[in-house]
Design an enzyme around this catalytic site. Sequence first.
Site, PDB file in Angstrom:
ATOM      1  CG  ASP A   1       0.594   0.644  -8.352  1.00  0.00           C
ATOM      2  OD1 ASP A   1       0.515  -0.527  -8.757  1.00  0.00           O
ATOM      3  OD2 ASP A   1       1.687   1.221  -8.138  1.00  0.00           O
TER       4      ASP A   1
ATOM      5  CD  GLU B   1     -20.298  14.148  -5.928  1.00  0.00           C
ATOM      6  OE1 GLU B   1     -20.059  14.727  -6.997  1.00  0.00           O
ATOM      7  OE2 GLU B   1     -19.764  14.438  -4.834  1.00  0.00           O
TER       8      GLU B   1
HETATM    9  C1  GLC Z   1       2.319  -2.576  -8.247  1.00  0.00           C
HETATM   10  C2  GLC Z   1       2.143  -3.024  -9.681  1.00  0.00           C
HETATM   11  C3  GLC Z   1       3.493  -3.356 -10.229  1.00  0.00           C
HETATM   12  C4  GLC Z   1       4.361  -2.119 -10.195  1.00  0.00           C
HETATM   13  C5  GLC Z   1       4.429  -1.541  -8.796  1.00  0.00           C
HETATM   14  C6  GLC Z   1       4.994  -0.159  -8.789  1.00  0.00           C
HETATM   15  O1  GLC Z   1       2.735  -3.581  -7.415  1.00  0.00           O
HETATM   16  O2  GLC Z   1       1.230  -4.073  -9.737  1.00  0.00           O
HETATM   17  O3  GLC Z   1       3.423  -3.867 -11.534  1.00  0.00           O
HETATM   18  O4  GLC Z   1       5.664  -2.405 -10.625  1.00  0.00           O
HETATM   19  O5  GLC Z   1       3.162  -1.458  -8.204  1.00  0.00           O
HETATM   20  O6  GLC Z   1       4.104   0.766  -9.343  1.00  0.00           O
END
Ligand code: GLC
Length: 534
Positions: free
Chosen positions: A205, A262
């Site tokens: 993310d 790994e």
């Molecule tokens: C990313 C995710 C989104 C989320 C954000 C914060 O962009 O795709 O859905 O709100 O990160 O974690």
Amino acid sequence: MARLAFPRRWWRDAVGYQIYVRSFADSDGDGIGDLGGVRQHLDHLGWIGVDALWLTPFYPSPGHDHGYDISDHCAVDAALGTLGDFDELVARAHDLRLRVLVDIVPNHTSNEHRWFQAALADSGDPRRDYYIWRDPAPDGGPPNNWVSNFGGPAWTLDPVSGQYYLHLFLPEQPDLNWRNPAVRAAFEEILRFWLARGVDGFRIDVAHMLLKDRELRDNPVAARVVREPGTVDDWNRFEHRHDLDQTGTPSLYRPWRALADEAHALLLGEVYLLDAARTARYVRHDDGLHLTFWFGPLVASWNASALRASLETIAQEGRGRVAWTAGNHDGSRPATRFGGGALGQRRALVLFTLLAGLPGMPFLYQGDEIGLQDAELSPQDAQDPIAVRAGEHAAGRDVARAPIPWRSGPGSGFTTASRAWLPLGDAPAGGTVEEQRADDGSWLWRYRELLHARRSLPELEDGAPQWIEQPADLLAYRRGPVLVAANLGEQPREPELPPGRWQVAFSSSRATGGPLDALEHDSAVVMVDRASIP
Ligand code: GLC
């Protein structure tokens, strides 16, 4: 947990499928999709022809950002299942030769995470430095001018210590301090935990956001305001020079890469930069991420030269290390963005065909394979924090998060509850999954045909595709014996084909096989040069 016997770099030829768990399928009748629901539908994914699924966060979470505010990285949210359910899901997926990617959220935790609770309780606790704290500015306000992705200042005052903490998302999502080696070590442990349970990789993310400017300098005000999907006006007012994509961020992933390699596991970054050269920095070196998503198609208009520009540069810079997507849980669906109705559905398949032939890994977002459109939701149904907090309903991401219509009837085969967490909506144009499966002229069958055709293509190199000049509205590229062409215009047109015995392996608008005369409006083909195949 048993691993699949994987060839190295299995993702080179793989197609991914994104599952927004809360909206996929509900197995226990509480109106919320869950891991059991995913397991029940794995056969369907195998039937479509995908190779890997990415599960959005299913960890314990207070739910302020629907799972992207994690309070325990090594467990399962009770509303979505148990660790036992997760293990069963992975085992069943592996039986079907489907790989499983989980979502890792390293930029922030929930404010209810034990680390943040410890940091709040005692400013002398070592976990205080897991987060980013600063004294107020001389006027008592926030330490700098940074704003949150979801609107409002990126700083919240902790009245007990008198310091502000940083959060580039909600106040309930405090940002971690990636300059602290203890944070880095803690995440390596999290990765080890999931690798030991057999996962095949991680979607990371906001992978470009982890480091912040050491001096926390003010961001300049943007010279030109570009409204990006899934963002609010506050965020778009600034040039994000100091709060994200800092020089050292790509090399943070070096130890992750060693762990992943790994286990033959994939590291796939959500690098939302819309700048090919900056995005490619995350995958350029053999100790960085394996793949990065490219979000150009999410902001592209329906225009051949604009689309080509968006794909060409990243294909060149990314050298096969790109994950392609036409949509996800953070914005409007492609069928709606490109005009809605049957036209939008047609165009969404054209875009996906173009993406599916490029070097890298294409991803389908759940529901796009049946041509789903954005859900029509009233403001009182809004769940997305962007819409709810910022009062900007237009920016809300709920439109792409409505539950999947598996079949007609109450609950749409998604749930047995009387209400789903987001309204189920009317029957989709084109039919439910069940109806489309029974009709080999449906969108679902077209997507399936594309993925099956892709599997049967000769092995292609990762090198940049060769773009072939075309008349206006047309677009074509070639990778050795394979050529992908699309007509984005309103009239049928003949593409310019290089010499060869070109045969249609997939067509978005008609039966396959045989040579090609003209491309219909809003259609795409994948062709193979039989003359160059032994
Ligand atoms: C990313 C995710 C989104 C989320 C954000 C914060 O962009 O795709 O859905 O709100 O990160 O974690």
